[in-house]
Design a protein around this motif. Structure first.
Motif, PDB file in Angstrom:
ATOM      1  N   ALA A 140      51.683  37.393  41.408  1.00 18.43           N
ATOM      2  CA  ALA A 140      50.450  36.763  41.891  1.00 18.43           C
ATOM      3  C   ALA A 140      49.718  36.110  40.729  1.00 18.43           C
ATOM      4  O   ALA A 140      49.785  36.590  39.594  1.00 18.43           O
ATOM      5  CB  ALA A 140      49.541  37.797  42.564  1.00 18.43           C
ATOM      6  N   VAL A 141      49.047  35.009  41.009  1.00 18.35           N
ATOM      7  CA  VAL A 141      48.195  34.334  40.027  1.00 18.35           C
ATOM      8  C   VAL A 141      46.932  33.869  40.741  1.00 18.35           C
ATOM      9  O   VAL A 141      46.928  33.695  41.959  1.00 18.35           O
ATOM     10  CB  VAL A 141      48.900  33.094  39.393  1.00 18.35           C
ATOM     11  N   ASN A 142      45.850  33.697  39.967  1.00 18.17           N
ATOM     12  CA  ASN A 142      44.698  33.039  40.564  1.00 18.17           C
ATOM     13  C   ASN A 142      44.401  31.755  39.802  1.00 18.17           C
ATOM     14  O   ASN A 142      45.026  31.469  38.782  1.00 18.17           O
ATOM     15  CB  ASN A 142      43.475  33.967  40.645  1.00 18.17           C
ATOM     16  N   ARG A 143      43.478  30.978  40.303  1.00 15.95           N
ATOM     17  CA  ARG A 143      43.289  29.623  39.787  1.00 15.95           C
ATOM     18  C   ARG A 143      42.671  29.575  38.390  1.00 15.95           C
ATOM     19  O   ARG A 143      42.671  28.531  37.756  1.00 15.95           O
ATOM     20  CB  ARG A 143      42.474  28.794  40.785  1.00 15.95           C
ATOM     21  N   SER A 144      42.179  30.699  37.904  1.00 13.92           N
ATOM     22  CA  SER A 144      41.707  30.743  36.524  1.00 13.92           C
ATOM     23  C   SER A 144      42.857  30.996  35.551  1.00 13.92           C
ATOM     24  O   SER A 144      42.684  30.891  34.343  1.00 13.92           O
ATOM     25  CB  SER A 144      40.643  31.829  36.363  1.00 13.92           C
ATOM     26  N   GLY A 145      44.036  31.358  36.100  1.00 15.36           N
ATOM     27  CA  GLY A 145      45.204  31.575  35.264  1.00 15.36           C
ATOM     28  C   GLY A 145      45.583  33.023  35.063  1.00 15.36           C
ATOM     29  O   GLY A 145      46.610  33.323  34.438  1.00 15.36           O
ATOM     30  N   ALA A 146      44.786  33.963  35.572  1.00 13.62           N
ATOM     31  CA  ALA A 146      45.152  35.371  35.486  1.00 13.62           C
ATOM     32  C   ALA A 146      46.400  35.611  36.334  1.00 13.62           C
ATOM     33  O   ALA A 146      46.551  35.012  37.402  1.00 13.62           O
ATOM     34  CB  ALA A 146      44.001  36.253  35.954  1.00 13.62           C
ATOM     35  N   ARG A 147      47.295  36.473  35.850  1.00 19.25           N
ATOM     36  CA  ARG A 147      48.563  36.698  36.548  1.00 19.25           C
ATOM     37  C   ARG A 147      48.892  38.184  36.581  1.00 19.25           C
ATOM     38  O   ARG A 147      48.405  38.967  35.778  1.00 19.25           O
ATOM     39  CB  ARG A 147      49.707  35.944  35.872  1.00 19.25           C
ATOM     40  N   ILE A 148      49.768  38.507  37.522  1.00 14.53           N
ATOM     41  CA  ILE A 148      50.325  39.855  37.620  1.00 14.53           C
ATOM     42  C   ILE A 148      51.829  39.714  37.765  1.00 14.53           C
ATOM     43  O   ILE A 148      52.317  38.934  38.587  1.00 14.53           O
ATOM     44  CB  ILE A 148      49.770  40.613  38.848  1.00 14.53           C
ATOM     45  N   GLY A 149      52.570  40.466  36.964  1.00 14.08           N
ATOM     46  CA  GLY A 149      54.012  40.534  37.125  1.00 14.08           C
ATOM     47  C   GLY A 149      54.370  41.663  38.072  1.00 14.08           C
ATOM     48  O   GLY A 149      53.522  42.146  38.830  1.00 14.08           O
ATOM     49  N   LYS A 150      55.602  42.130  38.002  1.00 15.38           N
ATOM     50  CA  LYS A 150      56.025  43.189  38.927  1.00 15.38           C
ATOM     51  C   LYS A 150      55.653  44.583  38.435  1.00 15.38           C
ATOM     52  O   LYS A 150      55.907  45.572  39.112  1.00 15.38           O
ATOM     53  CB  LYS A 150      57.529  43.100  39.187  1.00 15.38           C
ATOM     54  N   GLY A 151      55.047  44.657  37.243  1.00 13.06           N
ATOM     55  CA  GLY A 151      54.537  45.939  36.768  1.00 13.06           C
ATOM     56  C   GLY A 151      55.330  46.568  35.649  1.00 13.06           C
ATOM     57  O   GLY A 151      54.916  47.582  35.089  1.00 13.06           O
ATOM     58  N   ALA A 152      56.467  45.973  35.283  1.00 14.42           N
ATOM     59  CA  ALA A 152      57.291  46.556  34.224  1.00 14.42           C
ATOM     60  C   ALA A 152      56.803  46.165  32.830  1.00 14.42           C
ATOM     61  O   ALA A 152      57.120  46.825  31.842  1.00 14.42           O
ATOM     62  CB  ALA A 152      58.743  46.128  34.402  1.00 14.42           C
TER      63      ALA A 152
END
Length: 242
Positions: A140-152
């Motif tokens: 997931a990402v938001n429009r400010s550029g923050a992101r989340i990977g799968k957690g590893a």
């Protein structure tokens, strides 16, 4: 917000996005828990390849996820030097070097995990050139550029390692190639080791992110002993640190 609370908040976002993608038929069955290999990833590669930032790039770094497979092919087809992260960073030299000038397989085969493992030379950061465009798998990402990977945490570590080595610089553009459903409107909680992307590319649009956020390098305090032990290059660096 404490780190444990941030982790829980991130996991809630992942769960919601994975379920949404599966419910909407945007990904193959069995994508839950993975960097989504979404339908339309070829279109994101084409859209990125139209941009000046891509045309001007000579060196690309990409994760080995299926979502990034079309852009890895495109990098080789466009005669760009491609560094592909070794899955799980399971090597003292945690990147594959794929040079289009010396491939012994077609780009479509060389860009696959098995193809890269077969023909690519493994390199450490001391053997690499500065990265022009870094493509990082995201849930997931938001429009400010923050992101989340799968957690590893592998993308975070790859980028931190490259920043520490002076290979990801202020001139490097970090890109997320995602399905439109992976672009969320809500705030994404962040810790010290998280980085933002500069550019989000979906099959429908290109989003320029104005809030640049990057760590200065590896945040050792955020790493467990098990993670350091599992990743050879971290174990080596910890020994050097003493």
């Amino acid at each position: 917000m404490r780190v444990t609370d941030i982790d829980q908040a991130k996991e809630a976002v992942r769960d919601r996005v994975w379920r949404l993608l599966e419910r909407e038929g945007a990904v193959p069955e069995g994508s839950y828990g993975k960097i989504p290999g979404f339908y339309g990833n070829e279109a994101t590669a084409e859209r990125l390849a139209e941009l000046e930032v891509w045309k001007n790039a000579g060196t690309i770094m990409a994760n080995p996820d299926w979502a990034q497979f079309p852009i890895r092919i495109r990098a080789l087809q466009d005669d760009k030097l491609l560094y592909m992260a070794v899955p799980r960073m399971a090597s003292l030299k945690p990147f594959y070097l794929l040079d289009p000038a010396s491939l012994s397989l077609p780009p479509e085969e060389a860009a696959e995990k098995k193809g890269a493992e077969q023909i690519a030379r493994s390199v450490g950061v001391d053997e690499m050139q500065p990265i022009d465009v870094a493509i990082c798998g995201s849930v997931a990402v938001n429009r400010s550029g923050a992101r989340i990977g799968k957690g590893a945490g592998y993308s975070d570590l790859e980028v931190a390692l490259l920043i520490e080595a002076g290979l990801v610089t202020e001139q490097t553009t970090i890109v997320a190639l995602v399905h439109q459903l992976q672009v969320i409107e809500e705030k994404i909680p962040e810790t010290e080791h998280d980085f933002n992307v500069d550019l989000i590319v979906t099959p429908e649009e290109v989003i320029q992110c104005e809030r640049r956020r990057r760590p200065s390098g590896i945040v050792w305090e955020d790493l467990t002993a098990e993670k350091v032990e599992a990743i050879p290059v971290l174990g080596e660096r910890e020994n050097i640190r003493g």
